[in-house]
Design a protein around this motif. Sequence first.
Motif, short mmCIF file in Angstrom:
data_model
loop_
_atom_site.label_atom_id
_atom_site.label_comp_id
_atom_site.label_asym_id
_atom_site.label_seq_id
_atom_site.Cartn_x
_atom_site.Cartn_y
_atom_site.Cartn_z
N SER A 1 13.72 -30.59 19.69
CA SER A 1 12.79 -30.07 18.85
C SER A 1 11.29 -30.26 19.16
O SER A 1 10.51 -29.50 18.59
N GLN A 2 11.12 -31.26 20.01
CA GLN A 2 9.65 -31.39 20.36
C GLN A 2 9.47 -32.16 21.76
O GLN A 2 10.52 -32.95 22.03
N ALA B 1 13.29 -26.50 26.39
CA ALA B 1 13.61 -27.78 25.76
C ALA B 1 14.17 -27.15 24.39
O ALA B 1 15.07 -27.68 23.89
N GLN B 2 13.33 -26.30 23.86
CA GLN B 2 13.77 -25.72 22.38
C GLN B 2 15.13 -25.10 22.46
O GLN B 2 16.16 -25.16 21.73
N GLU B 3 15.44 -24.15 23.58
CA GLU B 3 16.60 -23.45 23.94
C GLU B 3 17.79 -24.37 24.11
O GLU B 3 18.79 -23.94 23.39
N VAL C 1 20.29 -31.11 31.89
CA VAL C 1 20.05 -29.38 31.97
C VAL C 1 18.64 -29.08 32.06
O VAL C 1 18.46 -28.34 33.02
N LEU C 2 17.89 -29.67 31.25
CA LEU C 2 16.43 -29.52 31.36
C LEU C 2 16.03 -29.98 32.77
O LEU C 2 15.10 -29.15 33.34
N ALA C 3 16.04 -31.12 33.18
CA ALA C 3 15.78 -31.68 34.52
C ALA C 3 16.12 -30.69 35.65
O ALA C 3 15.21 -30.34 36.57
N GLU C 4 17.42 -30.35 35.38
CA GLU C 4 17.84 -29.27 36.77
C GLU C 4 16.99 -28.05 36.35
O GLU C 4 16.70 -27.44 37.87
#
Length: 320
Positions: free
Chosen positions: A25-26, A19-21, A122-125
Amino acid sequence: MSDSSVDYDKLLDKINLWAQEIGFSQVGISDIDLSEAESHLQNWLAKGFHADMDFMHKHGSMRTHPAELHENTIRIISLRFDYSNKTIIPYEDVLTQPDKGAISRYAMGRDYHKLIRKKLKVLAEKIKLEVKGFNYRVFTDSAPVMEKAIAEKAGLGWIGKHSNLLNSKAGSYFFLGEIYTNIPLPISNKASFHCGSCTKCIDVCPTKAIVAPFQVDARKCISYLTIEHKGAIPQEFHQAMGNRIYGCDDCQMVCPWNKFTQDAKVSDFLPRNQFDEPDLEELMSWDKEKFLKNTEGSPIRRIGFESWQRNLQIAIKNKP
Ligand code: SF4
Ligand code: SF4
């Protein structure tokens, strides 16, 4: 869905890193019990504070029962995305210049909906590659989702007396996104409440729209009146609107916690068309074609040319 081969604590560490990448932020995780938020919502609706935002009534109980919106949801990944930037001309400075228009800070740059949605996907994938059977749906201010109540449960902050989410390390200038999911991620601790006896947001509100702590009457709120409301804005609010032409940040501006505002990690939300200090006469000279061209990809375009002109006319009328 629980997969015994998955270490969900370790997975959460990875989610935080990814998530940070990606630019968030949180991250926090909530369960799907929104009963507390449900009673607040019912109370707010019963008082008519939603004005003509009929969509708040629609979708039945889906808003407060996440598994009805997306089947098999047991957890919600809630994410914070900061949008402010120190280089932006301070909103309070613009309020004192009647020749200029004051625009809500979140709306000066690119429309956040598509950008955040893309990042959530993107994160979910990435999670999907790790966990077989991972099922998800992403949201950002796009469906019947109790974003702030979920974020509060997920530990991203507390709902302040102005009804925005507040974070003790980041203030309130951020967007929220959610991933509804079927995997049993460890639940975060709910954030504690830190407004204390402060009433700055209630006192500063130009139209007295915060009728009680946590109760914003949209019918009086400049944010609602300049963005959501269609047709003429009632005369009684014109003077109080001053030069606010799109949204209103006053209750956030005075909040002591916003000294901790974090800069956005992306340049997408930097002001376009000098929207941090636009000249009212110049904006008024735009015809519809120019309005559409200059607000392409901006949230401002969503209100349409007629509402835009309506807001400008009031601000110009308020010039001394
Ligand atoms: S956005 Fe503006 S009008 Fe609405 S509650 Fe906050 S200060 Fe009041
Ligand atoms: S201004 Fe004060 S009361 Fe209002 S949200 Fe901020 S801390 Fe809470």
